[in-house]
Design a protein around this motif. Structure first.
Motif, PDB file in Angstrom:
ATOM      1  N   ARG A 203      11.152  37.790  31.037  1.00 19.55           N
ATOM      2  CA  ARG A 203      10.757  37.806  32.451  1.00 19.55           C
ATOM      3  C   ARG A 203      10.562  36.394  32.988  1.00 19.55           C
ATOM      4  O   ARG A 203      10.807  36.136  34.164  1.00 19.55           O
ATOM      5  CB  ARG A 203       9.480  38.615  32.618  1.00 19.55           C
ATOM      6  CG  ARG A 203       9.649  40.082  32.296  1.00 19.55           C
ATOM      7  CD  ARG A 203       8.520  40.912  32.849  1.00 19.55           C
ATOM      8  NE  ARG A 203       8.721  42.325  32.591  1.00 19.55           N
ATOM      9  CZ  ARG A 203       7.953  43.297  33.075  1.00 19.55           C
ATOM     10  NH1 ARG A 203       6.930  42.992  33.865  1.00 19.55           N
ATOM     11  NH2 ARG A 203       8.200  44.552  32.800  1.00 19.55           N
ATOM     12  N   GLU A 206      13.848  35.011  34.226  1.00 24.93           N
ATOM     13  CA  GLU A 206      14.256  35.642  35.484  1.00 24.93           C
ATOM     14  C   GLU A 206      13.406  35.154  36.646  1.00 24.93           C
ATOM     15  O   GLU A 206      13.924  34.871  37.736  1.00 24.93           O
ATOM     16  CB  GLU A 206      14.130  37.163  35.347  1.00 24.93           C
ATOM     17  CG  GLU A 206      15.065  37.767  34.304  1.00 24.93           C
ATOM     18  CD  GLU A 206      14.748  39.221  34.017  1.00 24.93           C
ATOM     19  OE1 GLU A 206      13.740  39.728  34.591  1.00 24.93           O
ATOM     20  OE2 GLU A 206      15.480  39.861  33.242  1.00 24.93           O
ATOM     21  N   THR A 257      21.196  35.406  43.093  1.00 21.91           N
ATOM     22  CA  THR A 257      19.949  35.823  42.457  1.00 21.91           C
ATOM     23  C   THR A 257      18.955  36.331  43.496  1.00 21.91           C
ATOM     24  O   THR A 257      18.645  35.622  44.454  1.00 21.91           O
ATOM     25  CB  THR A 257      19.301  34.643  41.699  1.00 21.91           C
ATOM     26  OG1 THR A 257      20.222  34.142  40.732  1.00 21.91           O
ATOM     27  CG2 THR A 257      18.019  35.083  40.998  1.00 21.91           C
TER      28      THR A 257
END
Length: 299
Positions: A203, A206, A257
């Motif tokens: 995570r 990201e 993104t």
């Protein structure tokens, strides 16, 4: 006692905090600070892991004396002599981590150099936009960071976007280049490679990528409006992209993104700057916390 404290700290920073912080609106309101917090958590977890392994292998190597142990000359029992082998161990760990970051960075650099050499052959520099125009039907806008950076526009993007949208997308890419965001993604990518399925690794990578995109959005807002940038992002993201049309590896794409989260953020009013100094000081202090736990006094 020390091992238990460090174990709890590893669980908190490696599993619990990442699940709580992922998608945090507060971090997204200050994306540069949010990305720094994720990187500080990774550094803090690494320090805690090294200290945990050290105390497990050599539980009698230290006699913790509380926080006063940080200042040996204040201890009532006299100065504490450092363990020479501890410094060699720390140097070895530091060398391994540096080698891992350098390996990931070198690979990304090779990919960017190859793509840059290809662009110099097949793309044409457009003086009006200050970018390389690629003869490709799919709309895309991205940058190749580094010492010889490039900003790339496809012919499809020029056909699809109006002038203000093109200016907004380019302002976003200039924000990436000015902020050296590829250097901030490097430690997150390295930690993700080493951490595997650990929530902080998966995570964290990201979230750092998303927050740096938001930071580039904020930089673009110095030149264009929120509506123009949001319109450009939505248009690029809904242009029928396929897996083969994604920006190349090593690049930073304007609409690659978290477009939905970024557009929602652009629709909200900008956040304030109160207490940012204290927050930055807390971020920089975070990697030191495991050492303070390791210095905790025995009952």
């Amino acid at each position: 006692m020390t091992l238990a404290l460090l174990g709890l700290y590893l669980a908190a920073t490696g599993v619990l905090l990442p699940r709580r912080l992922a998608g945090s609106a507060r971090l997204q309101a200050r994306p540069a600070l949010g990305a720094a917090l994720w990187l500080a958590l990774m550094a803090s977890f690494t320090v805690a892991l090294v200290l945990t392994v050290h105390h497990a292998v050599e539980p009698l190597a230290h006699e913790p004396a509380g926080l006063a142990g940080l200042l040996p000359h204040l201890e009532p029992g006299g100065a504490v002599l450092p363990h020479t082998h501890d410094w060699w161990q720390l140097a070895a760990v530091f060398a391994l981590l540096t080698a891992a970051v350098a390996t990931v960075g070198a690979r990304a650099g090779r990919v960017r150099r190859r793509h840059r050499a290809l662009l110099d052959v097949v793309a044409v520099r457009d003086r009006r936009w200050g970018a390389m125009v690629l003869e490709h039907a799919h709309p895309t806008v991205y940058c190749l960071p580094g010492r010889r950076s490039r900003i790339v526009l496809s012919r499809g993007a020029l056909r699809l976007l109006d002038e203000r949208q093109v200016a907004a997308a380019l302002a976003h890419e200039h924000g990436h280049l000015r902020g050296r965001h590829h250097l901030l993604r490097l430690p997150a990518d390295t930690f993700a490679l080493l951490g595997g399925p650990l929530p902080l690794a998966r995570r964290g990578r990201e979230e750092v990528a998303l927050l740096l995109e938001m930071a580039a959005d904020d930089a673009a807002l110095e030149r264009v409006s929120r509506g123009e940038l949001a319109s450009a992002l939505c248009t690029l993201a809904t242009s029928g992209a396929t897996a083969g049309d994604a920006p190349p590896e090593g690049s930073l794409g304007a609409a690659a993104t978290g477009v939905l989260a970024r557009v929602r953020r652009l629709a909200r009013p900008g956040g304030g700057r109160r207490r940012q100094l204290a927050a930055w000081l807390g971020v920089f202090a975070l990697p030191v916390l495991p050492y303070l736990l390791a210095c905790a006094p025995h009952p």
